[in-house]
Write an enzyme that holds these catalytic residues in place. Structure first.
Site, mmCIF file in Angstrom:
data_model
loop_
_atom_site.group_PDB
_atom_site.id
_atom_site.type_symbol
_atom_site.label_atom_id
_atom_site.label_comp_id
_atom_site.label_asym_id
_atom_site.label_seq_id
_atom_site.Cartn_x
_atom_site.Cartn_y
_atom_site.Cartn_z
ATOM 1 N N SER A 138 0.842 -1.190 0.000
ATOM 2 C CA SER A 138 0.000 0.000 0.000
ATOM 3 C C SER A 138 0.878 1.241 0.000
ATOM 4 C CB SER A 138 -0.923 0.022 1.219
ATOM 5 O OG SER A 138 -1.774 1.156 1.188
ATOM 6 N N LYS A 210 -4.826 -6.507 3.705
ATOM 7 C CA LYS A 210 -4.800 -5.397 2.746
ATOM 8 C C LYS A 210 -6.196 -5.116 2.196
ATOM 9 C CE LYS A 210 -3.574 -2.281 -0.268
ATOM 10 N NZ LYS A 210 -3.266 -2.668 -1.621
ATOM 11 N N HIS A 213 -7.928 -3.204 4.779
ATOM 12 C CA HIS A 213 -7.330 -1.860 4.714
ATOM 13 C C HIS A 213 -8.030 -1.036 3.639
ATOM 14 C CE1 HIS A 213 -4.627 0.895 2.559
ATOM 15 N NE2 HIS A 213 -3.982 1.118 3.691
ATOM 16 N N ASN A 214 -8.214 -1.616 2.463
ATOM 17 C CA ASN A 214 -8.841 -0.885 1.368
ATOM 18 C C ASN A 214 -10.313 -0.616 1.642
ATOM 19 O OD1 ASN A 214 -6.330 -1.240 0.219
ATOM 20 N ND2 ASN A 214 -7.120 -1.801 -1.779
ATOM 21 N N GLU A 217 -10.332 2.243 3.806
ATOM 22 C CA GLU A 217 -9.977 3.391 2.958
ATOM 23 C C GLU A 217 -11.203 3.937 2.224
ATOM 24 O OE1 GLU A 217 -7.722 3.609 -1.260
ATOM 25 O OE2 GLU A 217 -6.553 2.686 0.352
#
Length: 507
Positions: A138, A210, A213-214, A217
């Site tokens: 990232s 991840k 995480h996105n 986001e």
């Protein structure tokens, strides 16, 4: 570009697009000899030229025109990084490496945005040929070049070979403050701090982290956009004035990369018209799928993540531009929208954004915990929060508090059970409620801010109306229900169609 090996390199990089080229330069910048390959010869030459320009030597990064020649250039066991699109291209390259003579002790690291279940499958599929390892990345282009956040997972022995490289190239943070120690130019490789990488766990776990995480986001971006919408349409503020508010918020608890860039965007004028740039950007948002995957995973696990899901839906609604334009002329707006006190509302909005952000991260960490339990992974949530503090899109000062919460209680059942967060929400919830109420009365959509509040209130409620729901399910489908006055697990059914309606214990 070379056709055969002339020296031994430490690591190979396959795929020299924006991310791959910058990862290769970052690795070379940190003292490792890199062998590089791409099907597009022009990308190889571009990478070599940039390496020569930045380092003043051709020894740091060398391009090869075939996979056999790249393999021949590498020290064994070979360490090869893939930076290619997720999906079929990954398997195509892996098959080509097998045909080129890769060996069972070699390590292939997938750094793309692969679906985590595909990563698990690939580790099994290729284990007789090489070690398939994965590491989510990232931070975008600049992160890849000067310090990304790296989330590796897979074979623990393979990680030992990769760890020195990853710890060298990762973003760094000050161990005391948790603030990023930014590297912005070639040669700045002596920064001392905690690297934003840590071994996540077995195959697939890094890509799952991840993915979440996105998802966070997506929600974090939408929360900021809703605050912008409320100030723009609700208070009539200019883009520049909203940018100033965001800049001020960025100096406090809402400090984050996304807040920082949002302030910068709102201050930018359009070079063509002189109007605020944000006002000439079409309001149709794109997406690449990881937010969707996160929402789907939450549904599959039965883990509530409404704010992440609403962020995905918000992008979907934005893309129905023509329909929105048509309905805007047909659907009625509120008849008597309230008049807002600007200063008080902006203060309340800061509280709302902070609270919704806490709820959003809580959803993400609960989702990771539930999937870890389902997969048998032992995830270190303090480590995950720690490595997100720099190098990634959701980097924020707020993550230091999450790190501390999980350090103090590694088996924390839910982020909102930490006293620090429960206290923060208690302090700021009134402003949160006022913003949601005023948004509704103004007719301004706030799907993420409001869903986050409902999430908070749902967990705050010891009793929910699911008792009636279970009665409904039993009425039309004989799905049974448990009773509050009987042992847990005992199931009952009422014979709704009979008279008298008898209660029957099932099982």
């Amino acid at each position: 570009m070379q056709h055969e090996s002339t020296s031994v390199a430490a690591i190979g990089v396959i795929g020299l697009g924006v991310m791959g080229k910058n990862l290769a330069l970052n690795i070379a910048d940190n003292g490792y000899r890199v062998s590089a390959f791409d099907l597009d010869v022009s990308k190889i030459r571009t990478a070599e030229q940039q390496a020569l320009h930045e380092f003043g030597t051709q020894d740091r990064l060398t391009g090869f025109d075939s996979l056999p020649s790249l393999l021949a250039s590498l020290a064994t066991p070979r360490l090869i990084v893939l930076s290619i699109p997720a999906g079929k291209p990954v398997d195509a390259v892996c098959q080509s490496l097998i045909e080129a003579g890769i060996e069972t002790s070699d390590i292939v690291v997938d750094t793309g945005n692969s679906l985590w279940t595909d990563t698990i499958e690939r580790e099994q599929r290729y284990r007789e040929h090489f070690h398939f390892f994965s590491s989510a990345v990232s931070g975008g282009e600049m992160g890849a070049r000067f310090g990304p956040c790296l989330m590796p997972s897979g074979n623990a022995d393979a990680w030992q070979h990769l760890a020195p490289v990853w710890e060298a190239i990762a973003a760094k943070v000050d161990s005391q403050t948790g603030l990023p120690l930014e590297r912005t130019a070639p040669g700045q490789t002596d920064i001392q701090g905690e690297p934003c990488t840590a071994y996540i766990g077995p195959a697939g776990s890094g890509h799952y982290v991840k993915m979440v995480h996105n998802g966070i986001e997506y929600a974090d971006m939408q929360l900021i956009c809703e605050a912008y919408h409320l100030m723009s349409s609700g208070l009539g503020m200019s883009a520049a004035d909203i940018g100033e508010v965001f800049g001020r918020w960025n100096q406090g608890p809402l400090n984050s990369y996304l807040m920082e860039i949002s302030a910068d965007i709102l201050a930018q004028d359009d070079p063509d018209t002189g109007a605020p740039l944000v006002e000439v950007i079409l309001d149709k948002a794109g997406q690449k799928g990881t937010g969707l995957w996160t929402a789907v995973s939450s549904l599959q696990l039965g883990c509530p993540a409404p704010t992440i899901a609403e962020a995905v839906y918000a992008r979907a609604v934005s893309n129905q531009k023509s329909l929105r334009e048509a309905l805007s002329q047909q659907l009625a707006a509120p008849a008597n929208p309230p008049q807002l006190d600007k200063e008080n509302f902006i203060n309340a909005l800061e509280s709302a954004l902070l609270c919704a952000k806490v709820a959003c991260y809580a959803q993400g960490f609960q989702l990771m915990a539930m999937n870890a339990a389902d997969q048998g992974w032992q995830l270190n949530f303090a480590d995950i929060a720690r490595i997100w503090r720099a190098g990634c899109i959701i980097r924020a000062g707020f993550l230091q508090q999450i790190t501390s919460a999980y350090e103090a209680e590694p088996n924390l059942e839910h982020m909102l059970k930490a006293d620090s967060f429960a206290g923060m929400l208690a302090e700021h919830q009134q402003g949160w409620r006022e913003v949601v109420a005023q948004g509704v009365m103004l007719g301004i959509p706030v799907p993420c801010i409001s869903s986050a509040l409902s999430y908070y209130d749902s967990y705050r409620a010891a009793v929910l109306p699911a008792n009636l729901l279970q009665g409904q399910r039993d009425y039309f489908g004989a799905h049974t229900f448990e009773r509050t006055d009987k042992p847990a697990g005992d199931k009952y059914h009422l014979n709704w169609s009979q008279s008298p309606r008898d209660l029957v214990k099932i099982g």
